[in-house]
Write an enzyme that holds these catalytic residues in place. Structure first.
Site, PDB file in Angstrom:
ATOM      1  N   ASP A 282      53.167 102.643  98.679  1.00  0.00           N
ATOM      2  CA  ASP A 282      53.395 101.791  99.842  1.00  0.00           C
ATOM      3  C   ASP A 282      53.480 102.632 101.117  1.00  0.00           C
ATOM      4  O   ASP A 282      54.142 103.672 101.154  1.00  0.00           O
ATOM      5  CB  ASP A 282      54.697 101.003  99.646  1.00  0.00           C
ATOM      6  CG  ASP A 282      54.923  99.984 100.738  1.00  0.00           C
ATOM      7  OD1 ASP A 282      54.139  99.025 100.818  1.00  0.00           O
ATOM      8  OD2 ASP A 282      55.879 100.157 101.521  1.00  0.00           O
ATOM      9  N   GLU A 324      48.248 102.224 100.044  1.00  0.00           N
ATOM     10  CA  GLU A 324      48.378 100.999 100.834  1.00  0.00           C
ATOM     11  C   GLU A 324      48.420 101.378 102.312  1.00  0.00           C
ATOM     12  O   GLU A 324      49.453 101.329 102.967  1.00  0.00           O
ATOM     13  CB  GLU A 324      49.643 100.228 100.419  1.00  0.00           C
ATOM     14  CG  GLU A 324      49.768  98.854 101.053  1.00  0.00           C
ATOM     15  CD  GLU A 324      50.774  98.802 102.208  1.00  0.00           C
ATOM     16  OE1 GLU A 324      50.852  97.755 102.873  1.00  0.00           O
ATOM     17  OE2 GLU A 324      51.471  99.805 102.445  1.00  0.00           O
TER      18      GLU A 324
END
Length: 647
Positions: A282, A324
């Site tokens: 992330d 991401e």
């Protein structure tokens, strides 16, 4: 470090760990072969720190320990993936991203829904954050308070291992998240920092006063300007300012400290040895901070990702990395690695620009912006792949090139303003039901929340009980999904979209969620509604079976694997866009009409196959079409798509 000293050091650590003999030869060769790269990357990050050579040896020990801890079954699976030649490029993969509790209650409940997912055609499960996070300040699980303990709402680590074993038995794959950039302010490290422990205070960016934070904020864009303005929060326990780029309760980790890298590398290997197939990292763009910059996409962030990839490739090669990084098309390419480091960083990245470009085309009925941006998107290196998607848990950011907007005759800021107003339903003629998210009052920038079905008009159609509008919205849903599924990369559905869930506004009644309108498109699954997928004629059935059919088409044809075998077509009709998937002499024409009115496309687009055959087979409608003269037209109904095969 001198090369002879480096190799001697590696041999010494291997001997210390008892690694020798033919059984470990492949691992030994891999570690020695990657030794120079590991040391180059580590030194590039930490050569100026105290004891950096000692810390490098500890990195080697972490890699070796992780290899020794890897089970025989996972090592066997690593080998099987290696024999598939980059397994994540396969046309047979299709994913779904979901919140375990909102989809099935808990992990054990999810195990009971595997047959439903397989029936749809899904064989890769992305489980949204599973690990402990404070319910009152979780950011949907991305404020992690313990990287090793499953949140009790979902079950426990034994439940996850059972699920992973079930997926193995069914030849399915598992993807989970790791949040590298920050922890919850309730994580053990943060708690010890608050208590004055200097070791853990070194894990975060802490400042005695506002002088440095003020200088840094002059260059930092705000991620959540409405709910969490600024990038620093004051902590009274320490009497210090803490860097918190996302929410105030998410404290940014200080990767300039090698202890942070070592701690996170151990966690990454912990996930790898649970049997995770894809690790979604992330917000990797934010993991390195530097005064005078936006603290995004910095070279050191890429070096950290490259070091992680190199370490995984040695000890746990079966786990792929998804970065991401939701950034502009030109910037995303760097996450696959540049130059010598190409294909030595992230294996996968989100094709966020293509997602946004589909919404652009749907709103404007003009596909030229989509086509223009492909020059950049097609620069993805062979051996890496995209995650293609229409919606996800996050908002829609309009991350495509200004130059392309200008090239097709629009003014960038006015064009984005139109898209925001259209998708949020602020234009009377718009059928969309979205909401603006993270509106920046200083710049008027904003992103868009809303479910796939609501943005495609189903919510308003249901409110009006307009059957024609309902069918139109279904046609839009399938059009967008077909583009995502048939393009090069792994298609990733978002749970609920497979049966047309509209926005859920109940989040407004929950003070833990009401500040974040992204919860409107994170539904709580009603399995009575999902059961309607089996009832002919229902909206749920039309959407489910349509997506199911497109996925089956993808899986049945090897040329939908991602070998950079996508050629975008010049359609000479701004409402129609298409691409040719080709491999080993076989071709597939995927054509999409983004207009609410019928359109035509000249048969000239099929000139490359006319000599082989005078007709093509549409795999979706299961009908043949005859290839006419160049001046004649293939006709499209509103929002119709074709999947035309020459074999």
């Amino acid at each position: 470090m001198d090369q002879n000293i480096l190799f001697s050091t590696i041999h010494s650590v291997l001997t210390k760990k008892g690694i020798k003999g033919k059984a470990h030869q492949a691992f030994i060769d891999g570690l020695i072969g990657s030794g120079n790269l590991l040391h180059y990357l580590y030194s590039g990050l930490y050569s100026k720190t105290d004891d950096h050579e000692k810390d490098f040896i500890e990195i080697l020990e972490i890699i070796i320990d992780s290899y020794l801890e890897r089970s025989p079954s996972l090592k066997k699976r690593d080998k099987a993936k290696e024999n598939k030649d980059l397994w994540f490029l396969s046309n047979e993969l299709a994913g779904m991203s979901l919140y375990v509790d909102r989809f099935a209650g808990n992990i054990n409940g999810l195990s009971k829904r595997i047959d439903y997912l397989q029936d749809l055609g899904v064989n890769l499960l992305h489980l949204m954050p599973l690990f402990e996070s404070p319910q009152e300040a979780s950011d949907g699980g991305y404020a992690v308070s313990n990287y090793r303990v499953i949140d009790k709402r979902f079950g426990n680590i034994k439940d996850l291992k059972k699920l992973q074993q079930l997926l193995l038995e069914k030849d399915m794959y598992l993807m989970i998240d790791i949040v590298l950039n920050h922890t919850s302010d309730q994580h053990e490290w943060a708690q010890k920092a608050k208590q004055g422990d200097p070791y853990y205070q070194g894990f975060y960016y802490l400042y005695e006063d506002r002088s440095i934070p003020d200088m840094m904020e002059s260059h930092l864009p705000e991620v959540f300007p409405e709910s969490s303005p600024g990038s620093f929060v004051y902590n009274k326990d320490m009497d210090k300012w803490v860097m918190s780029v996302f929410h105030n309760y998410q404290w940014d980790l200080k990767f300039k400290n090698p202890e942070v890298l070592k701690a996170m590398l151990r966690t990454i290997f912990f996930y790898a040895n649970l049997g995770v197939d894809v690790l979604r990292i992330d917000a990797p763009a934010f993991i390195w901070k530097q005064m005078g910059t936006s603290c995004q996409n910095l070279p050191e962030a890429h070096m950290i990702l490259q070091l992680i990839k190199a370490a995984l490739q040695i000890a746990t090669p079966g786990m792929a990395i998804l970065g991401e990084a939701i950034v502009a098309p030109r910037e995303i390419m760097a996450y696959f690695g540049n130059g010598y480091m190409q294909n030595k960083e992230c294996d996968l990245a989100y094709n966020a620009s293509q997602m946004a470009l589909q919404w652009d085309a749907l709103a404007t009925t003009d596909t030229r912006n989509m086509l223009c941006n492909q020059d950049i998107i097609l620069q993805k290196p062979l051996g890496a792949s995209w995650i293609n998607y229409s919606r996800c848990h996050d908002d829609i950011g309009l991350t495509f090139e200004d130059s392309c907007i200008e090239q097709v005759g629009y003014t960038p800021h006015l064009h984005r303003e139109f898209l925001k107003n259209y998708l949020s339903g602020r234009i009377d003629s718009s059928p969309s039901c979205g909401e603006l998210f993270a509106v920046n009052p200083k710049t008027n920038d904003a992103r868009i929340s809303g479910s796939l079905a609501s943005l495609c008009g189903l919510e308003k159609a249901l409110q009006k009980q307009d059957k024609n509008a309902m069918q139109t919205s279904i046609d839009k849903i399938l059009l967008i999904q077909a583009n995502s599924i048939l393009l090069g990369g792994i298609p990733m559905l978002f749970y609920g979209d497979e049966v047309g869930y509209t926005n859920d506004y109940s989040y407004l009644n929950d003070p833990k969620k009401s500040y974040d309108n992204r919860w409107m498109h994170r539904p709580l699954i009603d399995w009575k509604k999902n059961a309607k997928a089996k009832k002919n004629g229902t909206i749920e059935n039309k959407v489910f079976t349509g997506i199911q059919k497109i996925l089956n088409i993808r899986k049945a044809h090897y040329l939908f694997s991602d070998y950079n075998n996508v050629e975008w077509l010049d359609s000479h009709n701004r409402s129609v866009v298409g691409f040719n998937r080709n491999l080993k002499g076989k071709q597939m024409f995927c054509l999409f009409n983004y207009s609410p009115v019928p359109q035509g496309l000249t048969y000239y687009v099929f000139s490359s196959v006319r000599e082989q055959s005078n007709k093509l087979y549409d795999l979706y409608s299961e009908k043949y079409i005859n290839i006419g003269a160049d001046y004649e037209h293939l006709l499209f109904e509103p929002y119709q798509f074709y999947v035309l095969s020459n074999y």
